[in-house]
Design an enzyme around this catalytic site. Structure first.
Site, PDB file in Angstrom:
ATOM      1  CE1 TYR A   1      58.887 -28.146   8.371  1.00  0.00           C
ATOM      2  CE2 TYR A   1      58.274 -27.553   5.985  1.00  0.00           C
ATOM      3  CZ  TYR A   1      58.808 -27.321   7.249  1.00  0.00           C
ATOM      4  OH  TYR A   1      58.929 -25.981   7.681  1.00  0.00           O
TER       5      TYR A   1
ATOM      6  CB  SER B   1      55.769 -24.426   6.262  1.00  0.00           C
ATOM      7  OG  SER B   1      56.452 -24.324   5.186  1.00  0.00           O
TER       8      SER B   1
END
Length: 264
Positions: free
Chosen positions: A167, A151
């Site tokens: 995350y 990501s």
């Protein structure tokens, strides 16, 4: 050696692909890309009903697709699922590690159980499955492609109102894992690469979309849009096919340009 055409380089006929988190969103999009290029596709995620729907969608598009329900945060499930996949579709040529979790909380109050949940699925699960598939299927045949979904959150911190420290950390680890595996497994002709998506309308970004709004998020991208149902297809196919046979240990942001903006 006869130089192949572009169409031949991107052709995946005769190859098999395992896609985790493949029942919807980015995983299903990538499964379509692989199947449309000729690969046989095995999907996995936790919920059988979602998988049945996804496989029906792929089969309606003329893709040879099947599914196995498994929890990719659990080691026993991972190994059992991978073994069953190889029993049903044969050796795995392409592994897409896409299953993931997020947890939003201020860093100073982030619960440890949330941190562990994210790390178990986003990092530990990727490693265990990659190791198992490589050892059982790719290394013995001296070939394979592994595509890890990271990501743009893994490239650094997020704006203060997007509080996803676990995350971000996990996706940074995925990028490093990708590079480390590429270095070790290059001698086995296994290419390992990562994709770093930006904001796509998905379950993973649902909370952020609700809080900030799609238009506001899109406004931060130079291309002034979020990702759509086609935007990961090209890079997935490049990494998975012979067109990308000399690419390994790399990551590419697919984010409308968000990651190239400096100064916030």
């Amino acid at each position: 050696m006869t130089t192949r055409t572009t169409q031949q380089l991107f052709n995946l006929e005769g190859r098999t692909a395992l896609v985790t988190g493949g029942s919807r969103g980015l995983g299903l999009q990538m499964a379509h890309a692989l199947g449309e290029a000729g690969a046989k596709v095995m999907l996995t995620s936790r919920k059988a009903a979602d998988l049945e729907e996804a496989v029906a969608d792929l089969q309606a598009a003329g893709i040879d697709a099947r599914w196995i329900a498994a929890d990719c945060s659990r080691e026993d499930d991972i190994r059992k699922m991978a073994d069953q996949a190889m029993e049903r579709i044969g050796d795995i040529d392409i592994l897409v590690n896409n299953a993931g979790a997020a947890w939003g909380a201020p860093a100073e109050d982030h619960p440890v159980e949330g941190w562990d949940k994210v790390m178990n699925l986003n990092v530990r699960g990727y490693f265990i499955l990659s190791q198992h598939v490589a050892k059982r299927s790719m290394i013995p045949r001296n070939k394979g492609r592994i595509v890890n979904i990271a990501s743009i959150a893994g490239l650094g911190g997020s704006p203060p109102d997007i509080q996803t420290v676990a995350y971000n950390t996990s996706k940074g680890a995925v990028i490093t894992l990708t590079q480390a595996l590429a270095c070790e497994w290059g001698k086995y002709n296994i290419n390992v690469n990562a994709i770093c998506p930006g904001f796509f309308p998905s379950k993973m970004t649902q909370a952020t979309l609700q809080r900030l709004g799609e238009d506001e998020l899109a406004a931060h991208a130079p291309l002034r849009r979020l990702g759509d149902d086609e935007d990961l297809k090209g890079i997935t196919l490049l990494y998975a096919s012979d067109a990308g046979k000399h690419i390994t240990g790399q990551w590419l942001a697919v984010d409308g340009g968000v990651s190239v903006i400096t100064g916030g």
